[in-house]
Structures are given as structure tokens and as C-alpha cells.
Design a protein around this motif. Structure first.
Motif, PDB file in Angstrom:
ATOM      1  N   PRO A  61       9.206  58.038  18.866  1.00 22.20           N
ATOM      2  CA  PRO A  61       8.103  57.151  18.276  1.00 22.20           C
ATOM      3  C   PRO A  61       8.577  55.664  18.014  1.00 22.20           C
ATOM      4  O   PRO A  61       9.541  55.463  17.660  1.00 22.20           O
ATOM      5  N   VAL A  62       7.604  54.745  18.249  1.00 24.01           N
ATOM      6  CA  VAL A  62       7.855  53.339  18.269  1.00 24.01           C
ATOM      7  C   VAL A  62       6.846  52.973  17.401  1.00 24.01           C
ATOM      8  O   VAL A  62       5.512  53.026  17.398  1.00 24.01           O
ATOM      9  N   SER A  63       7.305  51.714  16.295  1.00 30.00           N
ATOM     10  CA  SER A  63       6.126  51.315  15.514  1.00 30.00           C
ATOM     11  C   SER A  63       5.912  50.019  16.204  1.00 30.00           C
ATOM     12  O   SER A  63       6.741  49.047  16.468  1.00 30.00           O
ATOM     13  N   TYR A  64       4.639  49.761  16.539  1.00 35.62           N
ATOM     14  CA  TYR A  64       4.139  48.594  17.162  1.00 35.62           C
ATOM     15  C   TYR A  64       3.772  47.320  16.304  1.00 35.62           C
ATOM     16  O   TYR A  64       2.604  46.968  16.027  1.00 35.62           O
ATOM     17  N   SER A  65       4.824  46.755  15.648  1.00 39.50           N
ATOM     18  CA  SER A  65       4.426  45.675  14.921  1.00 39.50           C
ATOM     19  C   SER A  65       4.838  44.348  15.958  1.00 39.50           C
ATOM     20  O   SER A  65       4.802  44.647  16.811  1.00 39.50           O
ATOM     21  N   ASP A  66       5.151  43.230  15.282  1.00 38.84           N
ATOM     22  CA  ASP A  66       5.571  42.237  15.970  1.00 38.84           C
ATOM     23  C   ASP A  66       6.617  42.585  16.949  1.00 38.84           C
ATOM     24  O   ASP A  66       6.653  42.054  18.032  1.00 38.84           O
ATOM     25  N   VAL A  67       7.928  43.108  16.213  1.00 35.06           N
ATOM     26  CA  VAL A  67       8.871  43.750  17.164  1.00 35.06           C
ATOM     27  C   VAL A  67       8.667  44.940  17.064  1.00 35.06           C
ATOM     28  O   VAL A  67       8.689  45.614  16.051  1.00 35.06           O
ATOM     29  N   PRO A  68       8.732  45.794  18.286  1.00 39.49           N
ATOM     30  CA  PRO A  68       8.892  47.175  18.139  1.00 39.49           C
ATOM     31  C   PRO A  68      10.173  47.567  17.579  1.00 39.49           C
ATOM     32  O   PRO A  68      11.270  47.255  17.841  1.00 39.49           O
ATOM     33  N   ILE A  69       9.928  48.565  16.652  1.00 44.09           N
ATOM     34  CA  ILE A  69      10.968  49.238  15.678  1.00 44.09           C
ATOM     35  C   ILE A  69      11.155  50.519  16.073  1.00 44.09           C
ATOM     36  O   ILE A  69      10.165  51.429  15.953  1.00 44.09           O
ATOM     37  N   ILE A  70      12.270  51.130  16.581  1.00 41.91           N
ATOM     38  CA  ILE A  70      12.483  52.372  16.753  1.00 41.91           C
ATOM     39  C   ILE A  70      12.661  53.092  15.340  1.00 41.91           C
ATOM     40  O   ILE A  70      13.578  52.714  14.404  1.00 41.91           O
ATOM     41  N   LEU A  71      11.809  53.787  15.094  1.00 42.63           N
ATOM     42  CA  LEU A  71      11.944  54.579  13.408  1.00 42.63           C
ATOM     43  C   LEU A  71      13.007  55.407  13.351  1.00 42.63           C
ATOM     44  O   LEU A  71      13.374  55.535  12.275  1.00 42.63           O
ATOM     45  N   VAL A  72      13.281  56.169  14.302  1.00 41.48           N
ATOM     46  CA  VAL A  72      14.314  57.339  14.057  1.00 41.48           C
ATOM     47  C   VAL A  72      15.471  57.209  15.289  1.00 41.48           C
ATOM     48  O   VAL A  72      15.022  56.889  16.308  1.00 41.48           O
ATOM     49  N   SER A  73      16.657  57.303  15.002  1.00 43.34           N
ATOM     50  CA  SER A  73      17.526  57.314  16.005  1.00 43.34           C
ATOM     51  C   SER A  73      17.327  58.625  17.060  1.00 43.34           C
ATOM     52  O   SER A  73      17.113  59.642  16.789  1.00 43.34           O
ATOM     53  N   VAL A  74      17.731  58.311  18.273  1.00 46.86           N
ATOM     54  CA  VAL A  74      17.679  59.235  19.297  1.00 46.86           C
ATOM     55  C   VAL A  74      18.198  60.580  18.869  1.00 46.86           C
ATOM     56  O   VAL A  74      17.778  61.548  19.244  1.00 46.86           O
ATOM     57  N   ASP A  75      19.567  60.211  18.392  1.00 50.80           N
ATOM     58  CA  ASP A  75      20.385  61.426  17.772  1.00 50.80           C
ATOM     59  C   ASP A  75      19.563  62.231  17.210  1.00 50.80           C
ATOM     60  O   ASP A  75      19.731  63.394  17.129  1.00 50.80           O
ATOM     61  N   GLU A  76      18.909  61.684  16.085  1.00 46.77           N
ATOM     62  CA  GLU A  76      18.257  62.480  14.967  1.00 46.77           C
ATOM     63  C   GLU A  76      17.161  63.178  15.629  1.00 46.77           C
ATOM     64  O   GLU A  76      17.056  64.525  15.523  1.00 46.77           O
ATOM     65  N   LEU A  77      16.491  62.586  16.511  1.00 47.20           N
ATOM     66  CA  LEU A  77      15.467  63.312  17.419  1.00 47.20           C
ATOM     67  C   LEU A  77      15.940  64.390  17.973  1.00 47.20           C
ATOM     68  O   LEU A  77      15.220  65.588  17.929  1.00 47.20           O
ATOM     69  N   LYS A  78      16.837  64.298  18.845  1.00 51.45           N
ATOM     70  CA  LYS A  78      17.345  65.503  19.388  1.00 51.45           C
ATOM     71  C   LYS A  78      18.107  66.433  18.591  1.00 51.45           C
ATOM     72  O   LYS A  78      17.619  67.683  19.001  1.00 51.45           O
ATOM     73  N   LYS A  79      18.457  66.184  17.527  1.00 49.20           N
ATOM     74  CA  LYS A  79      19.025  67.207  16.758  1.00 49.20           C
ATOM     75  C   LYS A  79      17.805  67.767  15.920  1.00 49.20           C
ATOM     76  O   LYS A  79      17.982  69.264  16.085  1.00 49.20           O
ATOM     77  N   SER A  80      16.771  67.224  15.682  1.00 44.27           N
ATOM     78  CA  SER A  80      15.641  67.991  15.136  1.00 44.27           C
ATOM     79  C   SER A  80      14.953  68.700  16.082  1.00 44.27           C
ATOM     80  O   SER A  80      14.843  69.921  15.558  1.00 44.27           O
ATOM     81  N   ALA A  81      14.899  68.402  17.256  1.00 41.30           N
ATOM     82  CA  ALA A  81      14.088  69.087  18.210  1.00 41.30           C
ATOM     83  C   ALA A  81      15.238  70.434  18.559  1.00 41.30           C
ATOM     84  O   ALA A  81      14.488  71.577  18.701  1.00 41.30           O
ATOM     85  N   GLU A  82      16.385  70.207  18.701  1.00 42.98           N
ATOM     86  CA  GLU A  82      17.132  71.667  18.846  1.00 42.98           C
ATOM     87  C   GLU A  82      17.237  72.638  17.754  1.00 42.98           C
ATOM     88  O   GLU A  82      17.254  73.749  18.020  1.00 42.98           O
ATOM     89  N   GLU A  83      17.251  71.796  16.614  1.00 42.61           N
ATOM     90  CA  GLU A  83      17.264  72.642  15.293  1.00 42.61           C
ATOM     91  C   GLU A  83      15.943  73.723  15.313  1.00 42.61           C
ATOM     92  O   GLU A  83      15.955  74.980  15.327  1.00 42.61           O
ATOM     93  N   ARG A  84      14.785  72.939  15.392  1.00 39.96           N
ATOM     94  CA  ARG A  84      13.538  73.713  15.572  1.00 39.96           C
ATOM     95  C   ARG A  84      13.340  74.711  16.646  1.00 39.96           C
ATOM     96  O   ARG A  84      12.953  75.794  16.342  1.00 39.96           O
ATOM     97  N   LEU A  85      13.961  74.330  17.926  1.00 35.22           N
ATOM     98  CA  LEU A  85      13.863  75.305  18.874  1.00 35.22           C
ATOM     99  C   LEU A  85      14.741  76.496  18.753  1.00 35.22           C
ATOM    100  O   LEU A  85      14.603  77.823  18.746  1.00 35.22           O
ATOM    101  N   GLU A  86      15.959  76.212  18.049  1.00 34.61           N
ATOM    102  CA  GLU A  86      16.784  77.406  17.569  1.00 34.61           C
ATOM    103  C   GLU A  86      16.288  78.304  16.476  1.00 34.61           C
ATOM    104  O   GLU A  86      16.268  79.611  16.668  1.00 34.61           O
ATOM    105  N   THR A  87      15.485  77.889  15.663  1.00 33.43           N
ATOM    106  CA  THR A  87      14.956  78.452  14.548  1.00 33.43           C
ATOM    107  C   THR A  87      13.653  79.288  15.493  1.00 33.43           C
ATOM    108  O   THR A  87      13.713  80.547  14.909  1.00 33.43           O
ATOM    109  N   LEU A  88      13.010  78.831  16.460  1.00 33.86           N
ATOM    110  CA  LEU A  88      12.075  79.630  17.161  1.00 33.86           C
ATOM    111  C   LEU A  88      12.920  80.758  17.948  1.00 33.86           C
ATOM    112  O   LEU A  88      12.103  81.895  18.033  1.00 33.86           O
ATOM    113  N   LYS A  89      14.043  80.263  18.561  1.00 31.88           N
ATOM    114  CA  LYS A  89      14.593  81.441  19.418  1.00 31.88           C
ATOM    115  C   LYS A  89      15.073  82.477  18.410  1.00 31.88           C
ATOM    116  O   LYS A  89      14.969  83.748  18.842  1.00 31.88           O
TER     117      LYS A  89
END
Length: 279
Positions: free
Chosen positions: A45-73
Motif C-alpha cells: 500500500p502506498v500513501s499518495y502525498s507529495d512524496v509516496p511513502i510506503i506505509l508498511v515494510s515488504v517483510d511485514e506484509l509478507k509475514k502477515s500474509a503468510e501467517e493469515r494463510l497458515e491460520t486458514l490452512k
């Protein structure tokens, strides 16, 4: 071996509709002896202010997605008591592209997904994107309506057909494979109104179709209705079809089945899972 065994891919955005489609896919996997791959694509997710700021680190996103999938599994393993082999895959990128990549690798029996997503994510994942995925992906995509359960399985399959360019455009092998996999009756549905779609070569085209699908011993139904989508929906409901097969390139059936247009506010979209396959 995953490549030999049938695999059903379940894309998820963790919404109730996607989770319902996952349960549907699980029962289907049991009935055709397939494994499941739970698939989630995420984007930064990118916040479109004057300078695009990435709100979350890619590692955090990946970790969160993998944890949610693991719970589902774990949830799926619990429900199926381990009777179905389950894999997970979380990838960063565009949903349709990533889904196509994974289909190319795995060659799935089918992709099973919800026909609409949760309100916020719907536009990103399941609104126009389901349609985009369905139009691009050559593997069978089954769109499961909200709250639809697998129930007694797939006993009656309808194939919506317009008797045009039959040999070139009918994915007969895929249709026959599906009918055989589920040991289902096949019903060929043609909607017309006062023969306005009838062409001089229609009889010949219908004979060709009959030849292509002969081994499934289909029943043919000629439905009089002004509107193709409504005609098919009404037939599917009345005759308790379990699955409706359509070829998305050939008509606008999909938009009609998944979106309520203002003029047809009274007619709710298909209650029957719709499978899209390409020629």
C-alpha cells in the motif's frame, strides 16, 4: 507428486465470501481426490502525498500474509481431518498475473473463487478483477456465489451455448472432463427469442456440437427468453443445476450473471456456481 495429482487453487482475500468458496473447494477436492492450494496476492500500500511513502515494510506484509494463510490452512486441515493435502502460497504482485503464473506452474484442475469479495477489497480482488482473471486464465475458473455450499456435489452441469462456430469455440474436452470427473448429467442450454438468433447454419452447428459432446450423452434445452442471462438463470434455478459452464469470450454472460444492472434490480445474480472455460 503435486504435478500428477489434481490440484484446486483457491484464491483468497480472507473475506467471508472467499472463505465460503474455500469450503466449497475443499468439498470438491474431496470428491475428485485433489489437493488444495490456498493462494493470496498482496500489494504494497502506498500513501499518495507529495512524496509516496510506503506505509508498511515488504517483510511485514509478507509475514502477515503468510501467517493469515497458515491460520486458514490449519482451519481447513481441521475440517478435513487431514484427508486433503493443503499447500499455501502468498505472493506480492498483481492478482491476475500472479494467479496466471501459478496456474502455469501447477496446471490446476480448477480455480475456485468467490463471485464477489468483501466491500473494501472487492474492487481490488473480486469485482472487475474476477472478470479480468476469468477472461485471461485458460484454466477452468469456478465462481461460487456467497453462501453457496457444495451440498450433494455436482450432479447436473449446464453448458450455455449459442450454436456459433461450434468446432472452433467449444472447449469440448474440458466440458467432457468435468462431466466425467463428477459423473454428472450434462445439459446444453440455448436461449433464443422468436428464433432471432437462428442462422441458416444453426442446425448444422447443433449437429457438430452433438458430435463433440456425444460421449456425455447430453440433454438439449431450447429456452424461449428475451434475455439470455435471465433465461439461463431461471432454467438453472428451476432445474437445480449445480454448475453452469460458460465461455466468457463468446458473450457478456458473465457481467450479466455477476452484476445487477439498474434495469434488472429485481433479478439477483446467479445462485449457481459458474464455471468459465476458454476454447
Amino acid at each position: 507428486n503435486q504435478s500428477i495429482m489434481k490440484t484446486i487453487i483457491i484464491p483468497t482475500d480472507f473475506s467471508p465470501v472467499a472463505t465460503n468458496a474455500m469450503h466449497y473447494g475443499l468439498e470438491m477436492a474431496r470428491s475428485v481426490n485433489a489437493s488444495l492450494l490456498l493462494f493470496h496476492a498482496y500489494q504494497v500500500p502506498v500513501s499518495y502525498s507529495d512524496v509516496p511513502i510506503i506505509l508498511v515494510s515488504v517483510d511485514e506484509l509478507k509475514k502477515s500474509a503468510e501467517e493469515r494463510l497458515e491460520t486458514l490452512k490449519k482451519e481447513v486441515e481441521h475440517i478435513s481431518s487431514g484427508s486433503v493435502k493443503i499447500y499455501t502460497e502468498a505472493v506480492m504482485g498483481n492478482f491476475s498475473d500472479e494467479l496466471e503464473n501459478i496456474c502455469q506452474k501447477i496446471n490446476p484442475f480448477a480455480v475456485v473463487m468467490g463471485s464477489k469479495g468483501s466491500a473494501g477489497i472487492e474492487r481490488v480482488l473480486f469485482g472487475s478483477n474476477t472478470l479480468a482473471a476469468i477472461k485471461h486464465i485458460t484454466w477452468p475458473v469456478i465462481a461460487v456465489p456467497p453462501e453457496k455450499t457444495y451440498g450433494n456435489g455436482i450432479q447436473k452441469i449446464g453448458f450455455a451455448c449459442d450454436f456459433r462456430n461450434i468446432v472452433a469455440t467449444t472447449p469440448s474436452a474440458a466440458i467432457l472432463d468435468m462431466a466425467k470427473a463428477f459423473n454428472a448429467e450434462l445439459h446444453v442450454l440455448n436461449v433464443d427469442y422468436h428464433d432471432k438468433h437462428f442462422k441458416p447454419d444453426t442446425p448444422e452447428q447443433s449437429v457438430m456440437l452433438h458430435t463433440l459432446l456425444e460421449s456425455a450423452n447430453p440433454e438439449y434445452h431450447f429456452i424461449e427468453h428475451r434475455d439470455v442471462e435471465d433465461g439461463i438463470n431461471e432454467f438453472a434455478d428451476k432445474n437445480n443445476l449445480d454448475l453452469l459452464i460458460t465461455i466468457p469470450k463468446k458473450h457478456k454472460l458473465l457481467e450479466g450473471l455477476f452484476h445487477r444492472s439498474s434495469t434488472k434490480e429485481l433479478i439477483v445474480q446467479s445462485h449457481v456456481p459458474v464455471m468459465c472455460i476458454h476454447e
